[in-house]
Design an enzyme around this catalytic site. Sequence first.
Site, PDB file in Angstrom:
ATOM      1  N   ALA A   1       0.834  -1.202   0.000  1.00 52.25           N
ATOM      2  CA  ALA A   1       0.000   0.000   0.000  1.00 52.25           C
ATOM      3  C   ALA A   1       0.865   1.247   0.000  1.00 52.25           C
ATOM      4  O   ALA A   1       2.003   1.231   0.482  1.00 52.25           O
ATOM      5  CB  ALA A   1      -0.919   0.004   1.220  1.00 52.25           C
ATOM      6  N   ASP A   2       0.298   2.314  -0.530  1.00 54.13           N
ATOM      7  CA  ASP A   2       0.935   3.619  -0.456  1.00 54.13           C
ATOM      8  C   ASP A   2      -0.158   4.658  -0.249  1.00 54.13           C
ATOM      9  O   ASP A   2      -1.212   4.585  -0.882  1.00 54.13           O
ATOM     10  CB  ASP A   2       1.715   3.944  -1.733  1.00 54.13           C
ATOM     11  N   THR A   3       0.081   5.597   0.660  1.00 51.25           N
ATOM     12  CA  THR A   3      -0.919   6.624   0.992  1.00 51.25           C
ATOM     13  C   THR A   3      -0.336   8.005   0.744  1.00 51.25           C
ATOM     14  O   THR A   3       0.814   8.273   1.109  1.00 51.25           O
ATOM     15  CB  THR A   3      -1.335   6.505   2.475  1.00 51.25           C
TER      16      THR A   3
END
Length: 194
Positions: free
Chosen positions: A72-74
């Site tokens: 994931a990347d935010t």
Amino acid sequence: MDRFILASGSQRRINLLKSAGFDPIIIPSKADENLPGKIGPREAVMFLALKKALSVEEEAMDSYKGLTLVSADTIVALGDEIMGKPRDKEHALEILMSLSGKIHKVYTGVVILKIGEITRTSFVEETVVQFRSYSPQDLEDYLNTDEPYDKAGAYAIQGYFGRFVEKYEGEYNNVIGLPTKRLIPLLCTPPYGK
């Protein structure tokens, strides 16, 4: 519940998964997080989530072939401007002043794959957040804590800065860093889990 790899060392993501009853194998990605030229926020989180997933898949291929991997990347975006993690106190102040009294969006790109197989799912979750206006003194107090410096947009909704959130639309956990409402059902059903 099947075990899986989390391609992240983020304590916030680990805690969200553990509180949901999972015990992931942690293999933080070593991929660089530079973006290719000018791309929008949705494209940016998908690009980085996939880059992290492929990096860890390559590293884990021999030991964990066939196991599920989650990456994931935010990011935080004000319009199309991506607000990264602050470089220092001055940069954190600049980011937070630009968000004061405004609506911004938090995007998390998620990639789920089976190591060494073609099975892959990806999605982007979006949460809209509105801040109240805050004073320079509010920010000074906040910037003297450790909280802002390893977070996209220089804040944690679940921490001290949550007091300045006027409202949000979408998933709260997405702002923390992992959209568990959408992710967990995928991890609990084939092809990624039982």
